[in-house]
Every structure is written in structure tokens, then in C-alpha cells.
Scaffold this active site. Structure first.
Site, mmCIF file in Angstrom:
data_model
loop_
_atom_site.group_PDB
_atom_site.id
_atom_site.type_symbol
_atom_site.label_atom_id
_atom_site.label_comp_id
_atom_site.label_asym_id
_atom_site.label_seq_id
_atom_site.Cartn_x
_atom_site.Cartn_y
_atom_site.Cartn_z
ATOM 1 C CB CYS A 156 -0.888 0.040 1.229
ATOM 2 S SG CYS A 156 -2.138 -1.211 1.161
HETATM 3 C C1 LIG Z 1 -3.057 -3.173 0.964
HETATM 4 C C2 LIG Z 1 -3.798 -2.682 2.186
HETATM 5 O O1 LIG Z 1 -4.322 -1.594 2.327
HETATM 6 S S1 LIG Z 1 -4.011 -3.855 3.255
HETATM 7 C C3 LIG Z 1 -5.442 -3.436 4.055
HETATM 8 C C4 LIG Z 1 -5.071 -2.823 5.301
HETATM 9 N N1 LIG Z 1 -6.076 -3.227 6.158
HETATM 10 C C5 LIG Z 1 -6.791 -2.355 6.733
HETATM 11 O O2 LIG Z 1 -6.585 -1.175 6.637
HETATM 12 C C6 LIG Z 1 -7.881 -2.955 7.506
HETATM 13 C C7 LIG Z 1 -8.074 -2.362 8.816
HETATM 14 N N2 LIG Z 1 -9.222 -3.027 9.437
HETATM 15 C C8 LIG Z 1 -10.456 -2.926 8.955
HETATM 16 O O3 LIG Z 1 -10.685 -2.235 7.984
HETATM 17 C C9 LIG Z 1 -11.557 -3.659 9.691
HETATM 18 O O4 LIG Z 1 -10.960 -4.406 10.715
HETATM 19 C C10 LIG Z 1 -12.394 -4.541 8.769
HETATM 20 C C11 LIG Z 1 -13.239 -3.678 7.876
HETATM 21 C C12 LIG Z 1 -11.504 -5.442 7.940
HETATM 22 C C13 LIG Z 1 -13.335 -5.429 9.607
HETATM 23 O O5 LIG Z 1 -14.083 -4.627 10.493
HETATM 24 P P1 LIG Z 1 -14.211 -5.035 12.049
HETATM 25 O O6 LIG Z 1 -15.143 -4.084 12.675
HETATM 26 O O7 LIG Z 1 -12.823 -5.133 12.588
HETATM 27 O O8 LIG Z 1 -14.942 -6.391 11.943
HETATM 28 P P2 LIG Z 1 -14.516 -7.843 12.498
HETATM 29 O O9 LIG Z 1 -13.606 -8.499 11.504
HETATM 30 O O10 LIG Z 1 -14.056 -7.744 13.918
HETATM 31 O O11 LIG Z 1 -15.912 -8.546 12.436
HETATM 32 C C14 LIG Z 1 -17.024 -8.148 13.284
HETATM 33 C C15 LIG Z 1 -18.131 -9.166 13.120
HETATM 34 O O12 LIG Z 1 -18.672 -9.087 11.804
HETATM 35 C C16 LIG Z 1 -18.592 -10.328 11.150
HETATM 36 N N3 LIG Z 1 -18.314 -10.136 9.730
HETATM 37 C C17 LIG Z 1 -17.113 -10.142 9.096
HETATM 38 N N4 LIG Z 1 -17.284 -9.937 7.782
HETATM 39 C C18 LIG Z 1 -18.602 -9.787 7.574
HETATM 40 C C19 LIG Z 1 -19.380 -9.548 6.438
HETATM 41 N N5 LIG Z 1 -18.835 -9.425 5.222
HETATM 42 N N6 LIG Z 1 -20.728 -9.428 6.588
HETATM 43 C C20 LIG Z 1 -21.291 -9.558 7.799
HETATM 44 N N7 LIG Z 1 -20.609 -9.787 8.923
HETATM 45 C C21 LIG Z 1 -19.265 -9.906 8.825
HETATM 46 C C22 LIG Z 1 -17.460 -11.073 11.840
HETATM 47 O O13 LIG Z 1 -17.605 -12.457 11.697
HETATM 48 C C23 LIG Z 1 -17.621 -10.609 13.268
HETATM 49 O O14 LIG Z 1 -18.628 -11.362 13.882
HETATM 50 P P3 LIG Z 1 -18.535 -11.718 15.462
HETATM 51 O O15 LIG Z 1 -18.533 -10.392 16.169
HETATM 52 O O16 LIG Z 1 -19.743 -12.543 15.669
HETATM 53 O O17 LIG Z 1 -17.232 -12.457 15.631
#
Ligand SMILES: CC(=O)SCCNC(=O)CCNC(=O)[C@H](O)C(C)(C)COP(=O)(O)OP(=O)(O)OC[C@H]1O[C@@H](n2cnc3c(N)ncnc32)[C@H](O)[C@@H]1OP(=O)(O)O
Length: 373
Positions: A156
Site C-alpha cells: 500500500c
Molecule cells: C493493501 C492494504 O491496504 S491492506 C489493508 C489494510 N487493512 C486495513 O486497513 C484494515 C483495517 N481493518 C479494517 O478495515 C476492519 O478491521 C475490517 C473492515 C476489515 C473489519 O471490520 P471489524 O469491525 O474489525 O470487523 P470484524 O472483523 O471484527 O468482524 C465483526 C463481526 O462481523 C462479522 N463479519 C465479518 N465480515 C462480515 C461480512 N462481510 N458481513 C457480515 N458480517 C461480517 C465477523 O464475523 C464478526 O462477527 P462476530 O462479532 O460474531 O465475531
């Protein structure tokens, strides 16, 4: 030291957009098929059923509403779940070079430059289409640029690392002007069958012209006041795809040869690192955070960007202070902060300061402080 400017940028946006609702319908169709095919094993407890995805979750967790992709129908086919893009022959321009050329023309135009003015081409992105020859050399040929080109990958942060590399080349006299390209065909490494991440990425390509201030002609020039890079190893964002995969095809499966992440950990660890880096780089430029009127942040997650802005400003950033493009582009990896810059810089008055900041896999963070000419 020679003053260096960003003298023009360009953006290629694919023609196809996918909404969260369309993506979720495809994912849930796939999940239903998988669960039906594996009904007995699921009932016996040897296979885990796939839970449905939700458009409301995606928008709330990430701020993403839609994303652009090179090809849409294959991604939305529950029986296929990836783009359908035919391979091209060796005598044709490769797809990744093609989108570089499209973005480059716009950047050259904005910089008031022609191919003959460029001495160096850097293709800086998360995934190269092939091992070799370098993508940059193919782009160089396609545009009719003399000199030299090479590829670099800092995930990134490829664009910001590319900007610093280009700046050094101009300052050392290696190049009069450098073309930096960020062709992110992220749909190629996104696992559309993974509920946790199927919504994260989109495709786009950005182009940046870097050159000496004394000869620059662009309509909107930004002097680079300071730039700072940082890397710190982490497995929290990882993709094991590579040339040695064929040595062991039993492997640990296919999913590890695509993007995967521990999203929560990334969120928690990267936000303070990015805020700290921005503060340090701004201070190295002889400025305070309060002197910065615009932050073009990496576009991965809206909540992340809001938290980083709060860490820096002690309050929420206004939409003009930290522009958001991830709502329609999703995470375009290295192109994201440059798309934000490209689409939100023309209104800035002369003398206004801004920061381009990328953060992602590695971890890698790049910070560039600029001032509008
Ligand atoms: C090249 C690059 O840029 S690499 C990318 C860099 N990465 C980032 O910047 C990511 C930073 N983190 C994020 O953006 C976030 O953590 C995300 C969007 C990935 C996920 O959001 P979070 O709020 O952390 O969600 P989390 O993964 O904890 O899931 C919360 C709940 O939703 C559920 N869930 C996950 N995906 C989905 C989905 N697609 N639809 C519905 N529910 C979902 C999970 O199972 C979890 O359920 P639980 O609470 O019963 O265990």
C-alpha cells in the site's frame, strides 16, 4: 538541495463499478451453493458452514459503498467468484501496462510534459502482472520514453516510496523528470469467497510526475518539503503468492496465496504508527500539524482515517481536510492516497500545506509533506 515538485497527476478508473449489494448477492449465492454441496459434512461437524455477508456491515465497518473493477461479471458469478480476463499474447500490450499508459497520458498533460521530457519510469504497486521483464520497461516502450525504468513493491505504500525514490533521482541528477505509476489490479489478489475481506479492494491506476521546480510547467504544482518512510515487519497483512508456490503444491491451500489480514490488529497497530509518522514528518519540514490544511490519507477504512485525524487534530477532520474516496473506490492499495490527492488539490490556495500518507502491508508507512506553488 534542488527543489522538487509534483507537477501533475493522472487517474485511470475502470468502467465497471460494483455496489455492496451486488457483491453481497454474489457472495451469498456462493455461500448457499457451498453450504448445499457440503450439507452432510456441515451436519457432521467436519466442515463449517459459510455465514452470509451483509451490505450494511460492509458500509459500517469500512465506509465502502462500491468499488471499480476491471471485469465485473466473473466476480458476480457465484460459481466463479473472480474476474474473467483473457490472457494476452506476448506481442500485445499487457493489461497492467495499458492502464499505466492511460493514467500517464493524463499526468503528462497536467504537468505540461511530453514523453521526451521523462528520463525514468517507476511502476510501484502491490502486485506485478508477471515476474519479468519489468512492467516499467514495457510502459516506457509504450509511451516512447528514453532512459530507464524499474518496478518496486512496497504494498500500500508503493506510491509514497516511489515519490521519494523519484525525488532522489531528480535531486541527484539521474533524471530530469520521473513518471511514477501505481497500477493496482487488486481484484487479482482479492479472495471474493472470503466473507471477512471480499469487499475490501477495488481497481485503479494513478500516475505522478516528479521533476525539478526550476523547470516545472504544471498547472498545479506542489513542492515536496519533506518525505519520510518507515517499515516494520508484520504478518497481519500477508499474501504468500510467489514464484516458489509450485515447489510444494500440497501447500497449506490456495487461500494463503491471496490477500488475507487480521483486520482488527491492523487497525489497532497501524493508526498510532501513521499518526506519529505524520507528526514527525511535518515537524521535520519545520511545520506544525496545525499548519497542514489537507491530509490525503491511505484509503483503506473510513474509521481508520477518522481515528488518525482525531489523533492528529484532537477533533474530527472536515471533509476538505481529509478527503474520502474509498466510499466509491474502496481500498485501491497504493493508488488510494494519490486518488485522494488527484481529485482534491486544485482548490488549494498557493502556500497551503498538505500531507500524503500511505500505510499498509509490511507494515509500511510513507509520508510526504507538500506545499502548493
Ligand atoms: C493493501 C492494504 O491496504 S491492506 C489493508 C489494510 N487493512 C486495513 O486497513 C484494515 C483495517 N481493518 C479494517 O478495515 C476492519 O478491521 C475490517 C473492515 C476489515 C473489519 O471490520 P471489524 O469491525 O474489525 O470487523 P470484524 O472483523 O471484527 O468482524 C465483526 C463481526 O462481523 C462479522 N463479519 C465479518 N465480515 C462480515 C461480512 N462481510 N458481513 C457480515 N458480517 C461480517 C465477523 O464475523 C464478526 O462477527 P462476530 O462479532 O460474531 O465475531
Amino acid at each position: 538541495m534542488k527543489k522538487v515538485v509534483i507537477s501533475g497527476t493522472g487517474l485511470f478508473t475502470p468502467a465497471n463499478s460494483i455496489t455492496n449489494e451486488e457483491l453481497v448477492t454474489a457472495f451469498n449465492g456462493y455461500a448457499e451453493l457451498f453450504n448445499a454441496e457440503n450439507a452432510q459434512a456441515i451436519a457432521e461437524g467436519t466442515v463449517t458452514a459459510i455465514e452470509p455477508s451483509s451490505a450494511a456491515f460492509i458500509e459500517k465497518a469500512s465506509g465502502i459503498k462500491s468499488r471499480y473493477v476491471m471485469e465485473k461479471s466473473g466476480i458476480l458469478d457465484p460459481k466463479h467468484m473472480t474476474a474473467r480476463i483473457p490472457e494476452r499474447g506476448d506481442d500485445e500490450l499487457s493489461l497492467q501496462a495499458e492502464i499505466c499508459v492511460r493514467a500517464a497520458h493524463q499526468a503528462l498533460d497536467n504537468a505540461g510534459r511530453a514523453a521526451a521530457d521523462i528520463d525514468m519510469v517507476v511502476v510501484a504497486c502491490s502486485n506485478m502482472q508477471r515476474a519479468y521483464p519489468a512492467m516499467a520497461v514495457e510502459v516506457q516502450e509504450a509511451l516512447g520514453i528514453q532512459g530507464f525504468g524499474f518496478d518496486m513493491n512496497v504494498a500500500c505504500s508503493s506510491a509514497t516510496f516511489g515519490i521519494q525514490t523519484a525525488m532522489s533521482a531528480v535531486q541527484s541528477g539521474q533524471a530530469r523528470a520521473v513518471l511514477v505509476l501505481n497500477p493496482e489490479i487488486t481484484s487479482g489478489h482479492l479472495n471474493f469467497r472470503d466473507r471477512d475481506s471480499h469487499f475490501i479492494f477495488g481497481d485503479a491506476c494513478t500516475a505522478i510526475i516528479i521533476e525539478a521546480e526550476e523547470t516545472a510547467k504544471g498547472r498545479h504544482q506542489f513542492e515536496i518539503l519533506e518525505s519520510k518512510l518507515k517499515t516494520q515487519f508484520s504478518n497481519n497483512i500477508r499474501n504468500n503468492f510467489g514464484f516458489m508456490n509450485r515447489f510444494d503444491e500440497s501447500g497449506v491451500g490456495k487461500a494463503d496465496k491471496l490477500f488475507r489480514q487480521q483486520g482488527r490488529k491492523v487497525f489497532k497497530e497501524v493508526c498510532p504508527m501513521a499518526a506519529e509518522m505524520i507528526k514527525e514528518t511535518v515537524e521535520r519540514a519545520g511545520l506544525q500539524v496545525s499548519d497542514i490544511s489537507r491530509f490525503w490519507l491511505h484509503q483503506a477504512n473510513l474509521n481508520m482515517n477518522q481515528l488518525i485525524a482525531r489523533m492528529l487534530l484532537g477533533r474530527d477532520a472536515g471533509p476538505d481536510e481529509a478527503p474520502v474516496i474509498l466510499d466509491t473506490y474502496a481500498n485501491t492499495s497504493s493508488a488510494g492516497s494519490i486518488i485522494a490527492f488527484h481529485t482534491h488539490h486544485e482548490d488549494m490556495p498557493s502556500g497551503a500545506n498538505g500531507v500524503i500518507c500511505s500505510f499498509g502491508a509490511g507494515y509500511s508507512i510513507g509520508c510526504v509533506v507538500v506545499r502548493k506553488k
